[in-house]
Design a protein around this motif. Structure first.
Motif, PDB file in Angstrom:
ATOM      1  N   PHE A  62      -0.191   2.034 -12.033  1.00  0.00           N
ATOM      2  CA  PHE A  62       1.190   1.615 -11.757  1.00  0.00           C
ATOM      3  C   PHE A  62       1.506   0.285 -12.449  1.00  0.00           C
ATOM      4  N   ILE A  63       0.571  -0.672 -12.341  1.00  0.00           N
ATOM      5  CA  ILE A  63       0.787  -1.988 -12.953  1.00  0.00           C
ATOM      6  C   ILE A  63       0.827  -1.877 -14.475  1.00  0.00           C
ATOM      7  N   LYS A  64      -0.030  -1.048 -15.056  1.00  0.00           N
ATOM      8  CA  LYS A  64      -0.041  -0.885 -16.515  1.00  0.00           C
ATOM      9  C   LYS A  64       1.282  -0.322 -17.025  1.00  0.00           C
TER      10      LYS A  64
ATOM     11  N   GLU B  27       1.643  -8.605 -21.435  1.00  0.00           N
ATOM     12  CA  GLU B  27       0.185  -8.554 -21.470  1.00  0.00           C
ATOM     13  C   GLU B  27      -0.445  -9.524 -20.471  1.00  0.00           C
ATOM     14  N   GLY B  28       0.038 -10.783 -20.452  1.00  0.00           N
ATOM     15  CA  GLY B  28      -0.555 -11.782 -19.579  1.00  0.00           C
ATOM     16  C   GLY B  28      -0.442 -11.432 -18.112  1.00  0.00           C
ATOM     17  N   VAL B  29       0.744 -11.010 -17.683  1.00  0.00           N
ATOM     18  CA  VAL B  29       0.965 -10.660 -16.278  1.00  0.00           C
ATOM     19  C   VAL B  29       0.120  -9.451 -15.896  1.00  0.00           C
ATOM     20  N   ARG B  30       0.069  -8.470 -16.797  1.00  0.00           N
ATOM     21  CA  ARG B  30      -0.706  -7.257 -16.516  1.00  0.00           C
ATOM     22  C   ARG B  30      -2.186  -7.574 -16.330  1.00  0.00           C
ATOM     23  N   GLN B  31      -2.753  -8.361 -17.242  1.00  0.00           N
ATOM     24  CA  GLN B  31      -4.171  -8.696 -17.150  1.00  0.00           C
ATOM     25  C   GLN B  31      -4.473  -9.532 -15.911  1.00  0.00           C
ATOM     26  N   ALA B  32      -3.553 -10.434 -15.556  1.00  0.00           N
ATOM     27  CA  ALA B  32      -3.758 -11.272 -14.370  1.00  0.00           C
ATOM     28  C   ALA B  32      -3.785 -10.419 -13.101  1.00  0.00           C
ATOM     29  N   LEU B  33      -2.841  -9.487 -12.980  1.00  0.00           N
ATOM     30  CA  LEU B  33      -2.799  -8.626 -11.798  1.00  0.00           C
ATOM     31  C   LEU B  33      -4.002  -7.703 -11.725  1.00  0.00           C
ATOM     32  N   LEU B  34      -4.414  -7.161 -12.869  1.00  0.00           N
ATOM     33  CA  LEU B  34      -5.578  -6.275 -12.883  1.00  0.00           C
ATOM     34  C   LEU B  34      -6.847  -7.030 -12.490  1.00  0.00           C
ATOM     35  N   SER B  35      -6.960  -8.268 -12.952  1.00  0.00           N
ATOM     36  CA  SER B  35      -8.123  -9.077 -12.582  1.00  0.00           C
ATOM     37  C   SER B  35      -8.133  -9.372 -11.089  1.00  0.00           C
ATOM     38  N   LEU B  36      -6.951  -9.660 -10.528  1.00  0.00           N
ATOM     39  CA  LEU B  36      -6.868  -9.949  -9.107  1.00  0.00           C
ATOM     40  C   LEU B  36      -7.178  -8.702  -8.272  1.00  0.00           C
ATOM     41  N   ILE B  37      -6.686  -7.551  -8.709  1.00  0.00           N
ATOM     42  CA  ILE B  37      -6.967  -6.294  -7.999  1.00  0.00           C
ATOM     43  C   ILE B  37      -8.461  -5.986  -8.020  1.00  0.00           C
TER      44      ILE B  37
ATOM     45  N   TRP C 243     -10.898  -8.127  -8.092  1.00  0.00           N
ATOM     46  CA  TRP C 243     -11.574  -8.987  -7.113  1.00  0.00           C
ATOM     47  C   TRP C 243     -11.361  -8.454  -5.698  1.00  0.00           C
ATOM     48  N   PHE C 244     -10.117  -8.107  -5.367  1.00  0.00           N
ATOM     49  CA  PHE C 244      -9.831  -7.611  -4.026  1.00  0.00           C
ATOM     50  C   PHE C 244     -10.548  -6.301  -3.747  1.00  0.00           C
ATOM     51  N   THR C 245     -10.794  -5.494  -4.774  1.00  0.00           N
ATOM     52  CA  THR C 245     -11.490  -4.225  -4.564  1.00  0.00           C
ATOM     53  C   THR C 245     -12.920  -4.453  -4.085  1.00  0.00           C
ATOM     54  N   TYR C 246     -13.677  -5.210  -4.875  1.00  0.00           N
ATOM     55  CA  TYR C 246     -15.091  -5.397  -4.541  1.00  0.00           C
ATOM     56  C   TYR C 246     -15.278  -6.287  -3.316  1.00  0.00           C
ATOM     57  N   ASN C 247     -14.480  -7.330  -3.209  1.00  0.00           N
ATOM     58  CA  ASN C 247     -14.625  -8.207  -2.057  1.00  0.00           C
ATOM     59  C   ASN C 247     -13.989  -7.598  -0.807  1.00  0.00           C
ATOM     60  N   GLY C 248     -13.028  -6.689  -0.998  1.00  0.00           N
ATOM     61  CA  GLY C 248     -12.486  -5.957   0.142  1.00  0.00           C
ATOM     62  C   GLY C 248     -13.553  -5.087   0.781  1.00  0.00           C
ATOM     63  N   ILE C 249     -14.414  -4.509  -0.047  1.00  0.00           N
ATOM     64  CA  ILE C 249     -15.536  -3.720   0.482  1.00  0.00           C
ATOM     65  C   ILE C 249     -16.473  -4.631   1.284  1.00  0.00           C
ATOM     66  N   LEU C 250     -16.702  -5.836   0.759  1.00  0.00           N
ATOM     67  CA  LEU C 250     -17.567  -6.781   1.463  1.00  0.00           C
ATOM     68  C   LEU C 250     -16.967  -7.194   2.801  1.00  0.00           C
ATOM     69  N   VAL C 251     -15.666  -7.456   2.823  1.00  0.00           N
ATOM     70  CA  VAL C 251     -14.991  -7.824   4.081  1.00  0.00           C
ATOM     71  C   VAL C 251     -15.073  -6.679   5.086  1.00  0.00           C
ATOM     72  N   PHE C 252     -14.877  -5.468   4.598  1.00  0.00           N
ATOM     73  CA  PHE C 252     -14.973  -4.304   5.490  1.00  0.00           C
ATOM     74  C   PHE C 252     -16.359  -4.206   6.110  1.00  0.00           C
ATOM     75  N   LEU C 253     -17.396  -4.425   5.306  1.00  0.00           N
ATOM     76  CA  LEU C 253     -18.759  -4.359   5.834  1.00  0.00           C
ATOM     77  C   LEU C 253     -19.000  -5.442   6.881  1.00  0.00           C
ATOM     78  N   ILE C 254     -18.435  -6.634   6.632  1.00  0.00           N
ATOM     79  CA  ILE C 254     -18.598  -7.718   7.611  1.00  0.00           C
ATOM     80  C   ILE C 254     -17.933  -7.353   8.928  1.00  0.00           C
ATOM     81  N   VAL C 255     -16.709  -6.812   8.850  1.00  0.00           N
ATOM     82  CA  VAL C 255     -15.985  -6.449  10.069  1.00  0.00           C
ATOM     83  C   VAL C 255     -16.645  -5.264  10.767  1.00  0.00           C
ATOM     84  N   TYR C 256     -17.076  -4.293   9.988  1.00  0.00           N
ATOM     85  CA  TYR C 256     -17.647  -3.075  10.560  1.00  0.00           C
ATOM     86  C   TYR C 256     -18.951  -3.359  11.296  1.00  0.00           C
ATOM     87  N   PHE C 257     -19.769  -4.271  10.723  1.00  0.00           N
ATOM     88  CA  PHE C 257     -21.051  -4.588  11.339  1.00  0.00           C
ATOM     89  C   PHE C 257     -20.999  -5.923  12.097  1.00  0.00           C
TER      90      PHE C 257
END
Length: 354
Positions: A32-34, A41-51, A53-67
């Protein structure tokens, strides 16, 4: 035991479904962002980079909450003051620091370049600003992460004292190079993009890090130089304040040559080269210096000024080709060292009589 196994399989299935779901969500959002920011280009790359981070660290947050009810998550490894350092606190601090690192990367790589382009800042100043912004963001992130997990910074005074002693004895060079790096970034005796000469080696400054500076030579070799070297030793910076550089081309002609003809030939070559190459400057004007009388030749120097120190080798080679061609055209001899050997006959050897 059976209920325990069923609970473990339930955990595995739940975590797996969450991971698959968040990855699918990331893929859809990225597409969708692409499409929406196709021409930015700059805005697209910035948003993709932020997404990302939220993907991998979102998994980490979920594991912390779940356990969150698991004892191993709150197992105390050691204590700082009255705070027990657990895996949970370490993960929270890690999340804050990684978020700060990602924000620093997005800011320096995708947002600030618009500012640099608008104000036409040189490459060295851009690198300095990027390093300062990165260091400030990371220092703030460290302090925020420590206070978030409940660690009183005053409890670190003892640790800071021990660290100071360590720096004073075993880390003198590291501390010296770190402080020298900060001086280089602020005072800027050298900066990224400068052409420097170090121990007769010519190279371009590519990176100034916390401990060392990377210089790429003309042979594409990389030299890692401690930052303190640039403050303690003599370094030639061809790009320091004025990128203009005087190029000297030496030439020797045979004795008996018309020196005024040689002067006119060299000045004509300089004027023709200036027309063919915009890097050669009109002012200061080319100048022919009659240096003196050598052992085998009349010695001259052609002085020209160029605007880009990185073009020294190419322009000097081009001038040498032109000079050799024109001197041959006018019949001007380029001598080479000669030595006359005189053999003096000795006295005749008298034979001894028996």
């Amino acid at each position: 035991m059976e209920s325990l196994n069923m609970w473990q399989w339930g955990d595995i299935i739940t975590v797996s479904l969450f991971v698959v779901g968040i990855i699918l969500f990331r893929s859809i959002l990225s597409l969708f962002i692409k499409r929406v920011f196709r021409n930015k280009e700059g805005v697209r790359q910035a948003l993709l980079s932020l997404i990302k981070w939220f993907t991998y660290n979102g998994i980490l947050v979920f594991l912390i909450v779940y356990f969150s009810d698991s004892k191993w998550l709150f197992y105390s490894f050691f204590s700082i003051g009255e705070v027990n350092v657990t895996l949970f606190l370490i993960l929270i601090a890690l999340l804050i620091i990684t978020l700060a690192s990602r924000l620093s990367k997005i800011l320096n790589h995708y947002i600030l370049p618009f500012f640099y382009e608008r104000h036409q800042l040189d490459k060295g100043l851009q690198f300095t600003m990027e390093r300062i912004i990165h260091y400030v963001i990371m220092v703030i992130a460290v302090f925020v992460s420590l206070t978030t997990v409940g660690i009183d910074l005053s409890a670190l005074t003892v640790f800071a004292g021990v660290l100071g002693v360590g720096i004073g004895f075993g880390m003198q060079n590291i501390a010296s190079n770190f402080i020298s790096g900060l001086i280089l970034l602020f005072e800027r005796p050298i900066k990224v993009g400068d052409r420097v000469i170090i121990d007769d080696v010519i190279g371009d400054v590519e990176k100034i890090s916390m401990r060392a500076t990377v210089v790429r030579t003309l042979e594409n070799e990389h030299i890692i130089i401690p930052n303190s070297y640039f403050l303690e030793e003599k370094v030639v910076n061809r790009s320091f304040s004025d990128p203009r550089l005087r190029l000297t081309v030496p030439i020797g002609v045979a004795y008996g040559t018309d020196v005024l003809l040689v002067k006119e030939i060299l000045l004509t070559i300089a004027r023709e080269a200036r027309v063919a190459n915009s890097i050669i400057l009109d002012s200061p004007e080319p100048f022919v210096n009659f240096t003196g009388f050598g052992d085998s030749s009349l010695d001259f120097e052609l002085f020209i000024w160029i605007s880009n120190p990185e073009e020294v080798i190419r322009i000097k080679s081009d001038l040498n080709f032109r000079i050799y061609e024109q001197l041959n055209h006018y019949g001007v001899e380029i001598p080479f060292p000669q030595r006359d050997l005189h053999i003096k006959s000795g006295y005749p050897i008298q034979e001894k009589e028996d």
